[in-house]
Scaffold this active site. Structure first.
Site, PDB file in Angstrom:
ATOM      1  N   TYR A   1      79.370  32.170  42.052  1.00 23.33           N
ATOM      2  CA  TYR A   1      79.904  31.018  42.795  1.00 23.33           C
ATOM      3  C   TYR A   1      81.342  31.300  43.169  1.00 23.33           C
ATOM      4  O   TYR A   1      82.134  31.726  42.333  1.00 23.33           O
ATOM      5  CB  TYR A   1      79.861  29.746  41.937  1.00 23.33           C
ATOM      6  CG  TYR A   1      78.998  28.696  42.580  1.00 23.33           C
ATOM      7  CD1 TYR A   1      79.428  28.072  43.747  1.00 23.33           C
ATOM      8  CD2 TYR A   1      77.758  28.358  42.066  1.00 23.33           C
ATOM      9  CE1 TYR A   1      78.623  27.143  44.383  1.00 23.33           C
ATOM     10  CE2 TYR A   1      76.947  27.435  42.692  1.00 23.33           C
ATOM     11  CZ  TYR A   1      77.382  26.822  43.854  1.00 23.33           C
ATOM     12  OH  TYR A   1      76.580  25.922  44.485  1.00 23.33           O
TER      13      TYR A   1
ATOM     14  N   GLU B   1      83.524  29.098  45.594  1.00 20.54           N
ATOM     15  CA  GLU B   1      84.093  28.102  46.509  1.00 20.54           C
ATOM     16  C   GLU B   1      85.562  28.412  46.744  1.00 20.54           C
ATOM     17  O   GLU B   1      86.300  28.715  45.805  1.00 20.54           O
ATOM     18  CB  GLU B   1      83.935  26.697  45.936  1.00 20.54           C
ATOM     19  CG  GLU B   1      82.505  26.187  46.046  1.00 20.54           C
ATOM     20  CD  GLU B   1      82.336  24.756  45.538  1.00 20.54           C
ATOM     21  OE1 GLU B   1      83.320  24.178  45.043  1.00 20.54           O
ATOM     22  OE2 GLU B   1      81.217  24.239  45.632  1.00 20.54           O
TER      23      GLU B   1
ATOM     24  N   ASP C   1      80.219  30.591  72.243  1.00 22.33           N
ATOM     25  CA  ASP C   1      79.147  30.813  71.264  1.00 22.33           C
ATOM     26  C   ASP C   1      78.411  32.079  71.699  1.00 22.33           C
ATOM     27  O   ASP C   1      77.554  32.045  72.579  1.00 22.33           O
ATOM     28  CB  ASP C   1      78.218  29.601  71.223  1.00 22.33           C
ATOM     29  CG  ASP C   1      77.111  29.765  70.184  1.00 22.33           C
ATOM     30  OD1 ASP C   1      76.952  30.882  69.651  1.00 22.33           O
ATOM     31  OD2 ASP C   1      76.410  28.767  69.913  1.00 22.33           O
TER      32      ASP C   1
ATOM     33  N   THR D   1      76.413  34.116  65.404  1.00 24.53           N
ATOM     34  CA  THR D   1      75.546  34.511  64.296  1.00 24.53           C
ATOM     35  C   THR D   1      75.789  35.992  64.052  1.00 24.53           C
ATOM     36  O   THR D   1      76.364  36.689  64.884  1.00 24.53           O
ATOM     37  CB  THR D   1      74.061  34.306  64.636  1.00 24.53           C
ATOM     38  OG1 THR D   1      73.764  35.031  65.826  1.00 24.53           O
ATOM     39  CG2 THR D   1      73.731  32.840  64.838  1.00 24.53           C
TER      40      THR D   1
ATOM     41  N   LYS E   1      71.697  38.738  65.215  1.00 27.34           N
ATOM     42  CA  LYS E   1      70.992  39.011  66.484  1.00 27.34           C
ATOM     43  C   LYS E   1      71.397  40.410  66.961  1.00 27.34           C
ATOM     44  O   LYS E   1      71.114  41.371  66.246  1.00 27.34           O
ATOM     45  CB  LYS E   1      71.268  37.873  67.460  1.00 27.34           C
ATOM     46  CG  LYS E   1      70.759  36.525  66.892  1.00 27.34           C
ATOM     47  CD  LYS E   1      70.963  35.336  67.794  1.00 27.34           C
ATOM     48  CE  LYS E   1      70.521  34.061  67.095  1.00 27.34           C
ATOM     49  NZ  LYS E   1      70.828  32.842  67.885  1.00 27.34           N
TER      50      LYS E   1
ATOM     51  N   ARG F   1      71.166  37.425  58.135  1.00 25.21           N
ATOM     52  CA  ARG F   1      71.219  36.077  58.698  1.00 25.21           C
ATOM     53  C   ARG F   1      72.471  35.380  58.191  1.00 25.21           C
ATOM     54  O   ARG F   1      72.619  35.147  56.993  1.00 25.21           O
ATOM     55  CB  ARG F   1      69.974  35.274  58.296  1.00 25.21           C
ATOM     56  CG  ARG F   1      68.659  35.954  58.602  1.00 25.21           C
ATOM     57  CD  ARG F   1      67.517  34.986  58.623  1.00 25.21           C
ATOM     58  NE  ARG F   1      67.523  34.264  59.880  1.00 25.21           N
ATOM     59  CZ  ARG F   1      67.051  34.762  61.025  1.00 25.21           C
ATOM     60  NH1 ARG F   1      66.505  35.955  61.073  1.00 25.21           N
ATOM     61  NH2 ARG F   1      67.111  34.055  62.129  1.00 25.21           N
TER      62      ARG F   1
END
Ligand SMILES: *Cc1c(COP(=O)(O)O)cnc(C)c1O
Length: 427
Positions: A56, A58, A207, A233, A236, A242
């Site tokens: 973790y 954060e 984008d 992203t 692609k 991903r």
């Protein structure tokens, strides 16, 4: 195959392992033409499946809410530095879970619910998250949408109408303007959008989810010097895991970081961050420049071969990795064609075309692209054959000729066997 490749998985959960093995075979044997998909390298695959998963973290490197970040900080800082270098930006945030949450973070950073935002309409080639009605972005914000030209002139038909974009922006003065989309076969003029956003007083977001790899490889102009925020992203054309990234000038860095965490997300997916770092390293190599240009050369060759075989293409062709086939003049609509192509071992998606007379769930087009086949090493000399297969499969679909589809599937598998995909086992 899976027992040797994923021994622990095969012994713990043979059922699940069998699905993974079947997917490996499917990805190996078929011609994957979905323009938003690709094959990641074995190195990206390995990085994405590590014990970084267990941590973790954060916060951001050097400013975390949990201890034990010695290695995680290095991983994230490496990904950030590589993103900044590759895209020529001041700031990069590599934590968004995927493209849609990344875009939502942009809204959170720059707009209030109810504000007007502007993007390309989904049926024209835009993305859901650019203010389209069924998306949270279209119900929490007031989305106004632009499209492409419908003209008798083949030189301008299907292209973005920048005069209309400017008129709409000046009339609506949106907080945000999105450029980019999911079904745009042509080069985006970021400078023209920047001029419009300046006049309208809007924050401009590029984008580039679909074309990030082309930008990194120099096969599409970069938005870096023109826009306020770049959203992309990583899975692609960029050929990473991903995930997503937001990049911006220093002045917007705080707002973007705050919006991603704590605004929208908790702990980042560190194993994905590692995969992104590896993909960015790969995309900075000379071989990736060749890859990006080969993707475009293949798409242009495929478009030309389809035109020769009597297909109509939105905007008459392509400048990038993507070709949008308009089947309005054929006997089969997009969904029937897409399903027949799938049975023939050619994986595409059905898609609306601009001014589609049919419904979005049963539209007139199919969308194809060359990122995946180029990752396997197919070149322009193969594109007439690919166009032939598509043409034969669409004809077979019109006649209900399942045997013809099976014959194509065998031919496809034969060729694919000669071009092993990155990251997949050799069969
Ligand atoms: C793919 C895509 C997205 C969304 O990405 P997800 O990871 O599927 O959420 C956003 N914008 C554009 C232009 C895209 O092509």
């Amino acid at each position: 195959m899976s027992a040797s490749r994923h021994p622990a998985l095969s012994s713990t959960d043979p059922e699940l392992a069998s699905y993974v093995a079947a997917e490996e075979v499917l990805q190996a044997e078929t011609l994957r033409l979905i323009p938003s998909e690709n094959y990641v390298s074995a190195a990206v695959l390995e990085a994405s499946g590590t014990v970084l998963q267990n941590k973790y973290s954060e916060g951001y490197p050097g400013r975390r809410y949990y201890e034990g970040q010695q290695n995680i900080d290095r991983v994230e800082a490496l990904a950030v530095e590589r993103a900044k270098g590759l895209f020529g930006v001041d700031h990069a945030n590599v934590q968004p879970y995927s493209g849609s949450p990344a875009n939502l973070a942009v809204y959170l950073a720059f707009a209030q619910p109810g504000d007007t935002v502007m993007g390309m309409a989904l049926p024209m080639g835009g993305h859901l998250t650019h203010g389209w009605g069924v998306s949270a972005t279209g119900s929490w914000f007031r989305g106004v949408q632009y499209g492409v030209r419908a003209t008798a002139d083949p030189e301008t038909n299907g292209l973005i109408d920048y005069d209309a974009v400017r008129d709409l922006a000046l009339a609506e003065r949106p907080k945000l303007i999105f450029c980019g989309g999911t079904a745009l076969p042509r080069t985006i003029d970021f400078a023209a959008f920047a001029e419009i956003a300046r006049e309208a007083g809007s924050v401009l977001v590029a984008d580039v989810a679909h074309i990030a790899g082309l930008i990194a490889g120099g096969a599409h102009p970069s938005p870096a010097e023109h826009v306020d925020v770049i959203s992309t992203t990583t899975h692609k054309t960029l050929r990473g895991p991903r995930g997503a990234m937001l990049m911006c000038r220093e002045e917007h860095a705080k707002a973007i970081d705050k919006a991603v965490f704590p605004g929208l997300q908790g702990g980042p997916h560190n194993q994905t961050t590692a995969g992104i770092a590896v993909a960015l390293h790969e995309a900075a190599q000379p071989s990736f420049v060749r890859y990006a240009h080969a993707v475009v050369a293949n798409a242009k060759a495929l478009a030309a071969a389809l035109l020769e075989r009597g297909f109509d293409l939105v905007s008459g062709g392509t400048d990038n990795h993507l070709v949008l086939i308009d089947l309005t003049g054929k006997e089969v609509p997009g969904k029937v064609a897409a399903k027949a192509l799938d049975r023939a071992g050619i994986v595409v998606n059905y898609n609306t075309v601009p001014f589609d007379p049919r419904k979005p769930f049963d539209p007139s087009g199919i969308r194809i692209g060359t990122p995946s086949l180029t990752s396997r090493g197919l070149s322009t000399e193969h594109m007439p054959l690919v166009a032939d297969w598509i043409s034969r499969a669409v004809d077979a679909a019109a006649k209900g000729d399942e045997q013809a589809l099976r014959a194509i599937r065998a031919e496809v598998a034969d060729l694919m066997a000669a071009f092993p995909a990155p990251g997949l086992p050799l069969s």
